[in-house]
Design a protein around this motif. Structure first.
Motif, PDB file in Angstrom:
ATOM      1  N   ASP A  96     -46.783  49.122  89.765  1.00 47.91           N
ATOM      2  CA  ASP A  96     -46.183  48.607  90.989  1.00 47.91           C
ATOM      3  C   ASP A  96     -45.303  49.692  91.597  1.00 47.91           C
ATOM      4  OD1 ASP A  96     -47.294  46.016  90.622  1.00 47.91           O
ATOM      5  OD2 ASP A  96     -45.690  45.524  89.222  1.00 47.91           O
ATOM      6  N   GLY A  97     -45.357  49.811  92.901  1.00 48.97           N
ATOM      7  CA  GLY A  97     -44.555  50.829  93.573  1.00 48.97           C
ATOM      8  C   GLY A  97     -44.075  50.335  94.921  1.00 48.97           C
ATOM      9  N   GLY A  98     -43.333  51.188  95.598  1.00 54.57           N
ATOM     10  CA  GLY A  98     -42.832  50.811  96.909  1.00 54.57           C
ATOM     11  C   GLY A  98     -42.361  52.004  97.699  1.00 54.57           C
ATOM     12  N   SER A  99     -42.261  51.792  98.989  1.00 52.33           N
ATOM     13  CA  SER A  99     -41.769  52.829  99.893  1.00 52.33           C
ATOM     14  C   SER A  99     -40.247  52.776  99.954  1.00 52.33           C
ATOM     15  CB  SER A  99     -42.338  52.585 101.299  1.00 52.33           C
ATOM     16  OG  SER A  99     -41.705  51.453 101.898  1.00 52.33           O
ATOM     17  N   GLU A 100     -39.704  53.672 100.713  1.00 54.71           N
ATOM     18  CA  GLU A 100     -38.281  53.607 101.036  1.00 54.71           C
ATOM     19  C   GLU A 100     -38.061  52.434 101.987  1.00 54.71           C
ATOM     20  OE1 GLU A 100     -37.171  56.666 104.221  1.00 54.71           O
ATOM     21  OE2 GLU A 100     -39.121  57.381 103.508  1.00 54.71           O
ATOM     22  N   LEU A 101     -36.831  52.059 102.206  1.00 53.55           N
ATOM     23  CA  LEU A 101     -36.477  51.020 103.159  1.00 53.55           C
ATOM     24  C   LEU A 101     -36.319  51.674 104.527  1.00 53.55           C
ATOM     25  CD1 LEU A 101     -35.649  48.049 103.638  1.00 53.55           C
ATOM     26  CD2 LEU A 101     -33.294  48.754 103.191  1.00 53.55           C
ATOM     27  N   PHE A 102     -37.094  51.198 105.503  1.00 48.09           N
ATOM     28  CA  PHE A 102     -37.003  51.721 106.861  1.00 48.09           C
ATOM     29  C   PHE A 102     -36.015  50.852 107.635  1.00 48.09           C
ATOM     30  CE2 PHE A 102     -41.367  52.580 105.394  1.00 48.09           C
ATOM     31  CZ  PHE A 102     -41.277  53.954 105.307  1.00 48.09           C
ATOM     32  N   LEU A 103     -35.050  51.491 108.283  1.00 43.94           N
ATOM     33  CA  LEU A 103     -34.000  50.775 109.005  1.00 43.94           C
ATOM     34  C   LEU A 103     -34.309  50.755 110.498  1.00 43.94           C
ATOM     35  CD1 LEU A 103     -30.964  52.238 107.050  1.00 43.94           C
ATOM     36  CD2 LEU A 103     -32.065  49.997 106.751  1.00 43.94           C
ATOM     37  N   PRO A 104     -33.752  49.793 111.230  1.00 45.75           N
ATOM     38  CA  PRO A 104     -34.066  49.663 112.649  1.00 45.75           C
ATOM     39  C   PRO A 104     -33.896  50.952 113.450  1.00 45.75           C
ATOM     40  CG  PRO A 104     -32.792  47.782 111.924  1.00 45.75           C
ATOM     41  CD  PRO A 104     -32.828  48.751 110.783  1.00 45.75           C
ATOM     42  N   GLY A 105     -32.886  51.729 113.190  1.00 45.25           N
ATOM     43  CA  GLY A 105     -32.655  52.962 113.933  1.00 45.25           C
ATOM     44  C   GLY A 105     -33.620  54.087 113.605  1.00 45.25           C
ATOM     45  N   ASP A 106     -34.444  53.913 112.565  1.00 45.13           N
ATOM     46  CA  ASP A 106     -35.382  54.961 112.146  1.00 45.13           C
ATOM     47  C   ASP A 106     -36.527  55.162 113.132  1.00 45.13           C
ATOM     48  OD1 ASP A 106     -33.866  55.218 109.861  1.00 45.13           O
ATOM     49  OD2 ASP A 106     -35.281  54.151 108.567  1.00 45.13           O
ATOM     50  N   GLY A 107     -36.869  54.140 113.911  1.00 44.83           N
ATOM     51  CA  GLY A 107     -38.014  54.238 114.817  1.00 44.83           C
ATOM     52  C   GLY A 107     -39.335  54.302 114.076  1.00 44.83           C
ATOM     53  N   GLN A 108     -39.373  53.809 112.857  1.00 44.05           N
ATOM     54  CA  GLN A 108     -40.571  53.869 112.004  1.00 44.05           C
ATOM     55  C   GLN A 108     -41.472  52.666 112.311  1.00 44.05           C
ATOM     56  OE1 GLN A 108     -40.809  56.396 109.650  1.00 44.05           O
ATOM     57  NE2 GLN A 108     -42.817  55.762 108.950  1.00 44.05           N
ATOM     58  N   HIS A 109     -42.676  52.956 112.841  1.00 41.89           N
ATOM     59  CA  HIS A 109     -43.640  51.905 113.168  1.00 41.89           C
ATOM     60  C   HIS A 109     -44.895  51.985 112.303  1.00 41.89           C
ATOM     61  CE1 HIS A 109     -41.735  50.392 116.880  1.00 41.89           C
ATOM     62  NE2 HIS A 109     -41.227  51.604 116.913  1.00 41.89           N
ATOM     63  N   ALA A 110     -44.957  52.976 111.419  1.00 47.18           N
ATOM     64  CA  ALA A 110     -46.166  53.146 110.607  1.00 47.18           C
ATOM     65  C   ALA A 110     -45.804  53.740 109.253  1.00 47.18           C
ATOM     66  CB  ALA A 110     -47.155  54.052 111.327  1.00 47.18           C
ATOM     67  N   TYR A 111     -46.707  53.508 108.312  1.00 44.87           N
ATOM     68  CA  TYR A 111     -46.540  54.056 106.963  1.00 44.87           C
ATOM     69  C   TYR A 111     -47.937  54.331 106.420  1.00 44.87           C
ATOM     70  CZ  TYR A 111     -45.319  54.381 102.012  1.00 44.87           C
ATOM     71  OH  TYR A 111     -45.166  54.812 100.717  1.00 44.87           O
ATOM     72  N   THR A 112     -48.114  55.461 105.763  1.00 47.30           N
ATOM     73  CA  THR A 112     -49.386  55.778 105.124  1.00 47.30           C
ATOM     74  C   THR A 112     -49.191  55.721 103.619  1.00 47.30           C
ATOM     75  OG1 THR A 112     -50.069  57.181 106.968  1.00 47.30           O
ATOM     76  CG2 THR A 112     -51.230  57.483 104.872  1.00 47.30           C
ATOM     77  N   LEU A 113     -49.951  54.837 102.985  1.00 47.74           N
ATOM     78  CA  LEU A 113     -49.903  54.676 101.540  1.00 47.74           C
ATOM     79  C   LEU A 113     -51.017  55.510 100.919  1.00 47.74           C
ATOM     80  CD1 LEU A 113     -49.110  53.345  98.854  1.00 47.74           C
ATOM     81  CD2 LEU A 113     -50.558  51.400  99.497  1.00 47.74           C
TER      82      LEU A 113
END
Length: 150
Positions: A96-113
């Motif tokens: 089991d794994g996970g990404s970092e926590l993306f915060l509202p100010g990050d502007g992060q709309h995508a993630y590649t696993l």
């Protein structure tokens, strides 16, 4: 006649205003195919209620070694969010794994696993919306889930 029309329009506007808000959809993309879904589980934190939609669990085949691209709408990225996942490693053990926590100010709309080299099979990917109770305690408030076919 004019009074009747105004009453009908006002009633229609009230009904539209009472409609349940649409739930944001997350899109999963792998190997030339994509699926979009709404939340499978939502928690009404204020009322201590859980709302499930098992039909929102989507399936997407992912070949070993291929990444999964995840796209979240602004409605979700305006909140804190993260990705968790499970896969079988080279020895066939579940990891089991996970990404970092993306915060509202990050502007992060995508993630590649991308799984580690030698991984056998991706099992499940879950996008999680995170809220902070009392401004400090992180709690998952919704899950968008994708699994790979057996």
């Amino acid at each position: 006649m004019r009074r009747v029309l105004i009453t009908v329009l006002a009633s229609a506007a009230a009904l539209v205003g009472c409609a349940a808000p649409s739930q944001p959809e997350v899109t999963f993309y792998a190997d030339g195919q994509s699926v979009a879904t709404g939340p499978r589980v939502r928690f009404d934190v204020a009322n201590g209620r859980e709302v499930r939609d098992e039909a929102a669990l989507v399936r997407l085949p992912v070949r070993p070694g291929e990444p999964v691209q995840i796209s979240v709408p602004a409605q979700l990225s305006d909140h804190a969010w993260s990705v968790s996942f499970s896969y079988l490693d080279a020895a066939g053990e579940r990891v089991d794994g996970g990404s970092e926590l993306f915060l509202p100010g990050d502007g992060q709309h995508a993630y590649t696993l991308a799984l580690p080299p030698g991984s056998r099979k991706l099992l499940l990917v879950s996008v999680q919306e995170v809220v902070f109770l009392n401004g400090i305690e992180p709690v998952v408030s919704a899950y968008w889930d994708m699994e790979t076919p057996a």
